[in-house]
Scaffold this active site. Structure first.
Site, mmCIF file in Angstrom:
data_model
loop_
_atom_site.group_PDB
_atom_site.id
_atom_site.type_symbol
_atom_site.label_atom_id
_atom_site.label_comp_id
_atom_site.label_asym_id
_atom_site.label_seq_id
_atom_site.Cartn_x
_atom_site.Cartn_y
_atom_site.Cartn_z
ATOM 1 N N ARG A 1 0.898 -1.063 -0.077
ATOM 2 C CA ARG A 1 -0.065 -0.190 -0.191
ATOM 3 C C ARG A 1 0.770 1.134 -0.034
ATOM 4 O O ARG A 1 1.868 1.241 0.671
ATOM 5 C CB ARG A 1 -1.005 0.177 1.327
ATOM 6 C CG ARG A 1 -1.884 1.256 1.307
ATOM 7 C CD ARG A 1 -2.458 1.314 2.655
ATOM 8 N NE ARG A 1 -1.468 1.405 3.858
ATOM 9 C CZ ARG A 1 -1.030 2.660 4.322
ATOM 10 N NH1 ARG A 1 -1.280 3.809 3.623
ATOM 11 N NH2 ARG A 1 -0.122 2.683 5.102
ATOM 12 N N VAL A 2 0.519 2.232 -0.629
ATOM 13 C CA VAL A 2 1.027 3.735 -0.473
ATOM 14 C C VAL A 2 0.152 4.432 0.098
ATOM 15 O O VAL A 2 -1.063 4.213 -0.290
ATOM 16 C CB VAL A 2 1.775 4.186 -1.832
ATOM 17 C CG1 VAL A 2 3.056 3.239 -2.395
ATOM 18 C CG2 VAL A 2 0.812 4.044 -2.815
ATOM 19 N N SER A 3 0.617 5.640 0.671
ATOM 20 C CA SER A 3 -0.402 6.542 1.323
ATOM 21 C C SER A 3 -0.794 7.508 0.282
ATOM 22 O O SER A 3 -0.211 7.842 -0.753
ATOM 23 C CB SER A 3 0.193 7.207 2.475
ATOM 24 O OG SER A 3 0.567 6.300 3.527
ATOM 25 N N THR A 4 -1.727 8.157 0.627
ATOM 26 C CA THR A 4 -2.432 9.401 -0.055
ATOM 27 C C THR A 4 -1.856 10.572 0.387
ATOM 28 O O THR A 4 -2.187 11.584 -0.157
ATOM 29 C CB THR A 4 -3.935 9.408 -0.134
ATOM 30 O OG1 THR A 4 -4.275 9.330 1.402
ATOM 31 C CG2 THR A 4 -4.449 8.110 -0.671
ATOM 32 N N GLN B 1 3.746 11.210 2.128
ATOM 33 C CA GLN B 1 4.914 11.353 3.121
ATOM 34 C C GLN B 1 6.373 11.009 2.454
ATOM 35 O O GLN B 1 6.326 10.351 1.357
ATOM 36 C CB GLN B 1 4.808 10.664 4.383
ATOM 37 C CG GLN B 1 4.851 9.113 4.332
ATOM 38 C CD GLN B 1 3.607 8.416 3.731
ATOM 39 O OE1 GLN B 1 2.833 8.958 3.111
ATOM 40 N NE2 GLN B 1 3.491 7.317 4.331
#
Length: 493
Positions: A9-12, A15
């Site tokens: 998963r990558v964040s929205t 960062q």
């Protein structure tokens, strides 16, 4: 070989340490190969917030897969612990479930392997760090939006009359004309919300979400300061960088009319029509509500028509007096025809019986307590005669006994009144009179009370389609209970 599944998963929130999906998958594959694990599948969440696990579809699938007994999964592998969750409680729950099921969690970059006894402490620490990071990101986002608004920039969302380009509001010429039209019709031509909404719908103009215009949609436009070049963050307005659609003169005139109309008396007849929400429009099936009535003529009207005009649906007016008289009569007749006196009486007596026994038990306890106090009082008098204690102690003891006696007697009188009330022999007669005179009770009820009663028993009221109010008659009433079942209940009583 042990079996493993991966999760990426990558964040929205973009960062700094936001390793790409491809890189995470590569590291998971390398780890499994190096440690001789059979990699069954990698679940790819894509760009998604780590705030909680409940909204992540791929995570849920991965979680189900991990605990599927037929799959025999031994390991869940992620690149970092914060890919699993940044919520400390969620993270610890996942850890607990996996270890209890004798499965292991691997977080490659954090060197977390739950086969290690020290892994829980490390995982808990990393989860706490991730949660603190999440809260920091939320604060930064909120702070950033506040600063963005202070600089006159729009923070996002759909606004009729504008579109966004490079995060900036741009005027949509076609929609801007509609916005001006709404303001002018309201402030200059003195049109009401409904008339404006109805007119827009007749022209085939839709809202930003491709829906019919309604009273609420028109009112929202007239109160939105974005049209005079301002942006809002929470409850604070600042000068925006976008082009305004409405000038000060038209805006101020609109606000004066809004304020003036807020003090005007309500045009509709006061009170809530008792069948509102129960009658169904014969055309669209929407609930019918209090119509735009005069003192002489009162009607129920399709709520969709009332809010959005004739383009959404016809008014399909039905005479209030006729509808209520018909429904009330049917309602009263239903109760009388079913002869519910016996089942209601039996049900009431059953309830009373269940209440009587505890009351009788309490009365016995109270009576025993009173006997105990009588004996205690006799002993105190005897002890005083024998000079066991002095006059002051005697008076104090007697006062305490008398106060307790008084309290018990009051409680006992209350219980006896309750018992006498429940043991009245004419309960059936009382219920029969209440059902027989239901119409008389209804006559003195307020519309609001009538509505409460009717909504408790009636599910829907259906109307025949017709071109005039005389042709629109009630064709059926659907009750919330099964009439046949009640008849059987009555026969078996």
């Amino acid at each position: 070989m042990p079996r493993a599944i991966g999760y990426v998963r990558v964040s929205t929130d973009k960062q700094l340490d936001n390793t790409s999906i491809a890189k995470q998958k590569e590291e998971i594959k390398k780890y499994c190969k190096r440690n001789q694990l059979t990699l069954v599948h990698i679940y790819d969440e894509g760009a998604h917030s780590a705030e909680n696990i409940r909204d992540r579809k791929q995570f849920k699938l991965m979680y189900q897969h991990a605990f599927d007994k037929d799959e025999n999964i031994d390991y869940v592998v992620a690149f970092k612990s914060d890919r699993i969750s940044r919520d400390n409680l969620d993270a610890l729950y996942i850890y607990k479930r996996l270890t209890e099921s004798k499965k292991h969690l691997i977080c490659i970059a954090d060197n977390i392997d739950t086969r290690d006894n020290n892994a829980k402490l490390l995982y808990q620490f990393m989860s706490l760090v991730a949660e603190l990071e999440r809260e920091t990101i939320k604060f930064r986002t909120s702070s950033g939006m506040e600063k963005n608004a202070a600089r006159g920039n729009f923070n996002g969302g759909k606004v009729y009359g504008y579109y966004t380009e490079d995060k900036q509001l741009k005027v949509d010429p076609k929609e801007a004309k509609v916005v001006k039209y709404i303001f002018e019709k309201y402030a200059i031509d003195q049109w009401g919300y409904r008339k404006i909404a109805s007119n827009l719908n007749e022209q085939g103009i839709k809202t930003k979400n491709e829906k019919y215009w309604s009273i609420t949609a028109v009112k929202t436009i007239l109160n939105n300061r974005i049209y005079i070049g301002e942006v809002k963050w929470k409850n604070t307005y600042t000068k925006g960088n976008h082009i305004r659609i409405i000038d000060d003169n038209l805006w101020n005139k609109t606000q004066r009319v809004l304020q003036l109309k807020s003090y005007m008396p309500e045009k509709l007849h006061p009170g809530t029509y008792p069948l509102s929400g129960l009658i169904r429009c014969p055309e669209c099936g929407s609930p019918m509500v209090q119509g735009n009535s005069s003192k002489k003529y009162k009607y129920y009207q399709c709520s969709r028509n009332k809010n959005s005009g004739k383009s959404a649906c016809s008014s399909n007016l039905i005479n209030k007096e006729y509808a209520e008289q018909f429904v009330f009569n049917q309602f009263f007749q239903t109760f009388k025809t079913l002869n519910l006196t016996i089942p209601i009486t039996n049900s009431t007596l059953s309830t009373i019986s269940s209440e009587v026994e505890p009351i009788e038990d309490k009365i016995k306890i109270m009576e025993n307590d009173l006997q105990r106090l009588t004996k205690k009082k006799s002993n105190v008098i005897s002890w005083r005669s024998d000079n066991v204690f002095d006059e002051i102690t005697f008076r104090q003891q007697m006062k305490e006994i008398q106060e307790e006696e008084k309290e018990l007697n009051e409680f006992l009188r209350t219980l006896n009144r309750q018992l006498a009330h429940r043991n009245k022999p004419n309960i059936g007669e009382t219920i029969e009179i209440a059902i027989e005179r239901l119409g008389e009770f209804f006559e003195v009820m307020s519309d609001e009370d009538k509505k409460k009663v009717l909504h408790s028993f009636i599910d829907s009221i259906y109307v025949k389609q017709g071109n005039t109010t005389k042709e629109r008659t009630i064709k059926g009433i659907k009750f919330k209970f099964d009439l046949d079942h009640l008849s059987e209940l009555n026969q078996g009583a």
